[in-house]
Design a protein around this motif. Structure first.
Motif, PDB file in Angstrom:
ATOM      1  N   LEU A   1      41.733  30.545  45.804  1.00  0.00           N
ATOM      2  CA  LEU A   1      41.422  31.633  46.739  1.00  0.00           C
ATOM      3  C   LEU A   1      40.880  31.109  48.074  1.00  0.00           C
ATOM      4  O   LEU A   1      41.134  31.689  49.124  1.00  0.00           O
ATOM      5  N   TYR A   2      40.126  30.006  48.023  1.00  0.00           N
ATOM      6  CA  TYR A   2      39.601  29.431  49.273  1.00  0.00           C
ATOM      7  C   TYR A   2      40.736  29.063  50.220  1.00  0.00           C
ATOM      8  O   TYR A   2      40.600  29.123  51.432  1.00  0.00           O
TER       9      TYR A   2
ATOM     10  N   GLN B   1      31.330  43.736  51.225  1.00  0.00           N
ATOM     11  CA  GLN B   1      30.359  42.860  51.898  1.00  0.00           C
ATOM     12  C   GLN B   1      30.561  42.843  53.417  1.00  0.00           C
ATOM     13  O   GLN B   1      29.711  42.347  54.141  1.00  0.00           O
TER      14      GLN B   1
ATOM     15  N   ASP C   1      30.475  41.429  43.948  1.00  0.00           N
ATOM     16  CA  ASP C   1      30.072  40.279  43.131  1.00  0.00           C
ATOM     17  C   ASP C   1      28.771  40.586  42.393  1.00  0.00           C
ATOM     18  O   ASP C   1      27.963  41.380  42.874  1.00  0.00           O
TER      19      ASP C   1
ATOM     20  N   ASP D   1      42.698  43.178  56.968  1.00  0.00           N
ATOM     21  CA  ASP D   1      42.791  41.756  56.624  1.00  0.00           C
ATOM     22  C   ASP D   1      41.463  41.261  56.041  1.00  0.00           C
ATOM     23  O   ASP D   1      40.393  41.767  56.375  1.00  0.00           O
ATOM     24  N   ASN D   2      41.565  40.306  55.155  1.00  0.00           N
ATOM     25  CA  ASN D   2      40.414  39.682  54.516  1.00  0.00           C
ATOM     26  C   ASN D   2      39.703  40.560  53.476  1.00  0.00           C
ATOM     27  O   ASN D   2      38.651  40.195  52.958  1.00  0.00           O
ATOM     28  N   ALA D   3      40.274  41.720  53.170  1.00  0.00           N
ATOM     29  CA  ALA D   3      39.633  42.591  52.174  1.00  0.00           C
ATOM     30  C   ALA D   3      39.717  41.992  50.773  1.00  0.00           C
ATOM     31  O   ALA D   3      38.865  42.261  49.923  1.00  0.00           O
ATOM     32  N   GLY D   4      40.755  41.165  50.537  1.00  0.00           N
ATOM     33  CA  GLY D   4      40.883  40.537  49.226  1.00  0.00           C
ATOM     34  C   GLY D   4      42.112  40.980  48.444  1.00  0.00           C
ATOM     35  O   GLY D   4      42.168  40.810  47.232  1.00  0.00           O
ATOM     36  N   LYS D   5      43.113  41.518  49.140  1.00  0.00           N
ATOM     37  CA  LYS D   5      44.300  42.048  48.460  1.00  0.00           C
ATOM     38  C   LYS D   5      45.073  40.949  47.728  1.00  0.00           C
ATOM     39  O   LYS D   5      45.407  41.093  46.553  1.00  0.00           O
TER      40      LYS D   5
ATOM     41  N   GLU E   1      52.117  44.103  49.037  1.00  0.00           N
ATOM     42  CA  GLU E   1      50.872  44.000  49.805  1.00  0.00           C
ATOM     43  C   GLU E   1      51.210  44.160  51.281  1.00  0.00           C
ATOM     44  O   GLU E   1      52.064  43.457  51.818  1.00  0.00           O
TER      45      GLU E   1
ATOM     46  N   SER F   1      35.585  42.441  41.502  1.00  0.00           N
ATOM     47  CA  SER F   1      35.165  41.155  42.053  1.00  0.00           C
ATOM     48  C   SER F   1      35.934  40.070  41.330  1.00  0.00           C
ATOM     49  O   SER F   1      36.138  40.165  40.111  1.00  0.00           O
ATOM     50  N   VAL F   2      36.348  39.055  42.062  1.00  0.00           N
ATOM     51  CA  VAL F   2      37.039  37.953  41.389  1.00  0.00           C
ATOM     52  C   VAL F   2      36.097  37.211  40.451  1.00  0.00           C
ATOM     53  O   VAL F   2      36.531  36.457  39.593  1.00  0.00           O
ATOM     54  N   LYS F   3      34.796  37.420  40.629  1.00  0.00           N
ATOM     55  CA  LYS F   3      33.835  36.736  39.762  1.00  0.00           C
ATOM     56  C   LYS F   3      33.591  37.464  38.446  1.00  0.00           C
ATOM     57  O   LYS F   3      32.963  36.938  37.551  1.00  0.00           O
TER      58      LYS F   3
ATOM     59  N   THR G   1      47.821  37.319  54.951  1.00  0.00           N
ATOM     60  CA  THR G   1      49.218  37.650  54.702  1.00  0.00           C
ATOM     61  C   THR G   1      49.854  38.230  55.963  1.00  0.00           C
ATOM     62  O   THR G   1      49.294  39.106  56.602  1.00  0.00           O
TER      63      THR G   1
ATOM     64  N   SER H   1      44.014  38.039  46.867  1.00  0.00           N
ATOM     65  CA  SER H   1      43.149  37.480  45.819  1.00  0.00           C
ATOM     66  C   SER H   1      43.197  38.308  44.542  1.00  0.00           C
ATOM     67  O   SER H   1      43.175  37.773  43.438  1.00  0.00           O
TER      68      SER H   1
ATOM     69  N   HIS I   1      35.979  46.195  46.624  1.00  0.00           N
ATOM     70  CA  HIS I   1      36.163  44.807  46.194  1.00  0.00           C
ATOM     71  C   HIS I   1      35.042  43.893  46.726  1.00  0.00           C
ATOM     72  O   HIS I   1      34.330  44.252  47.647  1.00  0.00           O
TER      73      HIS I   1
HETATM   74  N1  LIG Z   1      32.839  36.887  47.356  1.00  0.00           N
HETATM   75  C1  LIG Z   1      34.098  37.248  47.123  1.00  0.00           C
HETATM   76  N2  LIG Z   1      35.085  36.786  47.911  1.00  0.00           N
HETATM   77  C2  LIG Z   1      36.351  37.170  47.663  1.00  0.00           C
HETATM   78  C3  LIG Z   1      36.655  38.046  46.579  1.00  0.00           C
HETATM   79  N3  LIG Z   1      37.995  38.260  46.587  1.00  0.00           N
HETATM   80  C4  LIG Z   1      38.493  37.545  47.618  1.00  0.00           C
HETATM   81  N4  LIG Z   1      37.519  36.889  48.279  1.00  0.00           N
HETATM   82  C5  LIG Z   1      37.689  36.053  49.465  1.00  0.00           C
HETATM   83  O1  LIG Z   1      38.099  36.874  50.551  1.00  0.00           O
HETATM   84  C6  LIG Z   1      38.956  36.149  51.421  1.00  0.00           C
HETATM   85  C7  LIG Z   1      40.169  36.970  51.789  1.00  0.00           C
HETATM   86  O2  LIG Z   1      40.985  37.176  50.678  1.00  0.00           O
HETATM   87  P1  LIG Z   1      42.514  37.583  50.788  1.00  0.00           P
HETATM   88  O3  LIG Z   1      42.954  37.865  49.403  1.00  0.00           O
HETATM   89  O4  LIG Z   1      43.280  36.597  51.580  1.00  0.00           O
HETATM   90  O5  LIG Z   1      42.427  38.961  51.623  1.00  0.00           O
HETATM   91  P2  LIG Z   1      43.641  39.861  52.162  1.00  0.00           P
HETATM   92  O6  LIG Z   1      43.772  39.565  53.608  1.00  0.00           O
HETATM   93  O7  LIG Z   1      43.211  41.275  51.938  1.00  0.00           O
HETATM   94  O8  LIG Z   1      44.859  39.505  51.388  1.00  0.00           O
HETATM   95  C8  LIG Z   1      39.292  34.824  50.731  1.00  0.00           C
HETATM   96  O9  LIG Z   1      38.535  33.823  51.350  1.00  0.00           O
HETATM   97  C9  LIG Z   1      38.798  35.029  49.311  1.00  0.00           C
HETATM   98  O10 LIG Z   1      38.310  33.824  48.779  1.00  0.00           O
HETATM   99  C10 LIG Z   1      35.566  38.515  45.749  1.00  0.00           C
HETATM  100  O11 LIG Z   1      35.728  39.287  44.796  1.00  0.00           O
HETATM  101  N5  LIG Z   1      34.323  38.091  46.069  1.00  0.00           N
END
Ligand SMILES: Nc1nc2c(ncn2[C@@H]2O[C@H](COP(=O)(O)OP(=O)(O)O)[C@@H](O)[C@H]2O)c(=O)[nH]1
Ligand SMILES: [Mg+2]
Length: 407
Positions: A123-124, A180, A216, A99-103, A148, A253-255, A129, A105, A213
């Motif tokens: 994304l914030y 990170q 940045d 969780d929180n890896a960024g999938k 996912e 990176s989303v950036k 999920t 996003s 992922h």
């Molecule tokens: N700094 C940074 N934060 C990101 C990036 N991608 C996603 N995040 C943050 O990571 C958090 C978790 O993302 P989420 O997609 O919900 O993760 P999931 O649980 O794997 O689906 C969110 O707060 C996003 O804003 C990135 O490339 N860089």
């Protein structure tokens, strides 16, 4: 693979080896005369056709309509695929990671067409999920199903104890690691090991991709993290036969929008059975347009399906320029032309040209980079459409056979 055999072959066959060694005449829809002609150009068995068709395609096409050839090639390729690699009506991609890896996003960022600041707002607001999240995107007319797997530990146990349900029929598995989240590397790596064990024990020959992922631009990876990452890549190349340590991991990176577009485009091209042909066609188009880069983007998914680059660094430049350009034209209905100039290494001027195109009712965006002033001034919408139609049309038709719907 009984249904497949019945649909594609005239007679009864024992096993895949026997099929591969059979003459091409064994295919359901081919005449004796046609198969004789294929034999004359050097294609004798179904396996020959599946693997060597590219060498003599043009020669065959002089005598036989391309739609017929394409359907035979697709049939022979499908019959030669390993049982576990079989194609269904589309492609299935699994995104997995803690969780929180960024999938979530990643898939949002890929499709997002507005400004970056708007993307960050989206994304914030994300919440973790729960369980399985499915979405479908269409890439160049192929249905791609993205699954996912929510990464909280309660769900992880379910995937690991009922793996068939989640992993069978998958074309690609993407494992996402948050670079990170140092204090969660161990947990992440452990999870990766568990899943690879499971897919190996199911004997799934599915290609793996690793996304490092949240790489940045301002984030510096320390030595210790770098060590963990290389041990992950090491582990993958030792334990997953389809993992290529030189090619199958991506820093995303989303950036950096080109990082995500680049990674997914690479993956989608790999899934498609027609990637080789599309690659050659793209190079031909680039040559004709005097372009150093040519790319055809699917407007709905943003994926760059057909691509040729003279130099690797032009790929990111073009992907970024693409996003920057479409930010402002999202709602435009008319075809648009956008031209920008980029200076590379202080002397090389690349002119970036973007054009709106249509194929079979779908919208695509062509991007090219050229150093040719005259070409960039005189380039004509219809001429571009004609060149692309001519070079890519066969592949667009072939695509329908390559995915071969199996009810
Ligand atoms: N700094 C940074 N934060 C990101 C990036 N991608 C996603 N995040 C943050 O990571 C958090 C978790 O993302 P989420 O997609 O919900 O993760 P999931 O649980 O794997 O689906 C969110 O707060 C996003 O804003 C990135 O490339 N860089
Ligand atoms: Mg999620």
């Amino acid at each position: 693979m009984s249904e497949l055999k019945d649909k594609l072959l005239k007679g009864e066959y024992k096993d895949q080896l026997e099929i591969k060694e059979s003459p091409i005449f064994a295919l359901l829809d081919i005449s004796e005369e046609e198969s004789k002609f294929l034999k004359e150009v050097g294609l004798e068995t179904i396996e020959d056709l599946a693997t060597k068709w590219n060498d003599c395609y043009e020669k065959i096409a002089k005598k036989i309509p391309k739609e017929r050839i394409n359907s035979w090639i697709a049939a022979s390729r499908l019959l030669s695929l390993e049982e576990t690699e079989k194609v269904t009506t589309g492609a299935k991609i699994i995104m997995v990671g803690i969780d929180n890896a960024g999938k979530t996003s990643l898939s949002i960022a890929l499709k997002h067409r507005g400004a970056l600041s708007q993307l960050f707002q989206k994304l914030y607001a994300l919440t973790p999920t729960r369980g399985l999240l499915r979405s479908k995107i269409e890439v160049f007319g192929l249905d791609v199903h993205m699954h996912e797997l929510g990464g909280q530990s309660i769900y992880r146990e379910d995937y690991l104890s009922n793996p068939q349900q989640y992993f069978v029929g998958t074309d690609i598995i993407i494992f996402v690691i948050d670079v990170q989240a140092i204090d969660r590397f161990e947990e992440s790596f452990e999870y990766l090991k568990q899943i690879t064990n499971v897919t190996n024990s199911l004997q799934l020959k599915v290609p793996w991709k690793i996304f490092f992922h949240k790489s940045d631009p301002e984030y510096e990876i320390d030595d210790k993290s770098a060590e963990v990452f290389s041990s992950i890549i090491d582990y993958m190349s030792k334990n997953c036969p389809h993992f290529d340590p030189a090619r199958d991991f991506f820093r995303t990176s989303v950036k950096i929008r080109s990082s995500i577009l680049g990674a997914f485009s690479h993956i989608f091209r790999e899934i498609s059975l027609i990637q080789d042909g599309v690659k050659n066609a793209s190079q031909n188009i680039a040559e004709e347009l005097k372009a150093d880069f040519f790319g055809l983007y699917d407007f709905r998914s943003n994926v760059c399906f057909a691509q040729y680059a003279k130099e690797e660094n032009l790929v990111d430049l073009s992907h970024n320029a693409y996003y920057e350009a479409i930010e402002t034209i999202v709602n435009m209905r008319e075809p648009f032309l956008r031209i920008r100039r980029y200076t590379l290494e202080d002397e090389i001027n690349e002119i970036f040209i973007l054009r709106d195109l249509r194929f079979g009712g779908d919208r695509y965006i062509m991007a090219m980079l050229t150093q040719d002033e005259e070409m960039s001034r005189n380039i004509d919408q219809e001429a571009i459409q004609d060149i692309i139609d001519e070079k890519l049309q066969d592949w667009i038709e072939f695509r329908g056979y390559a995915t071969f719907p199996l009810e």
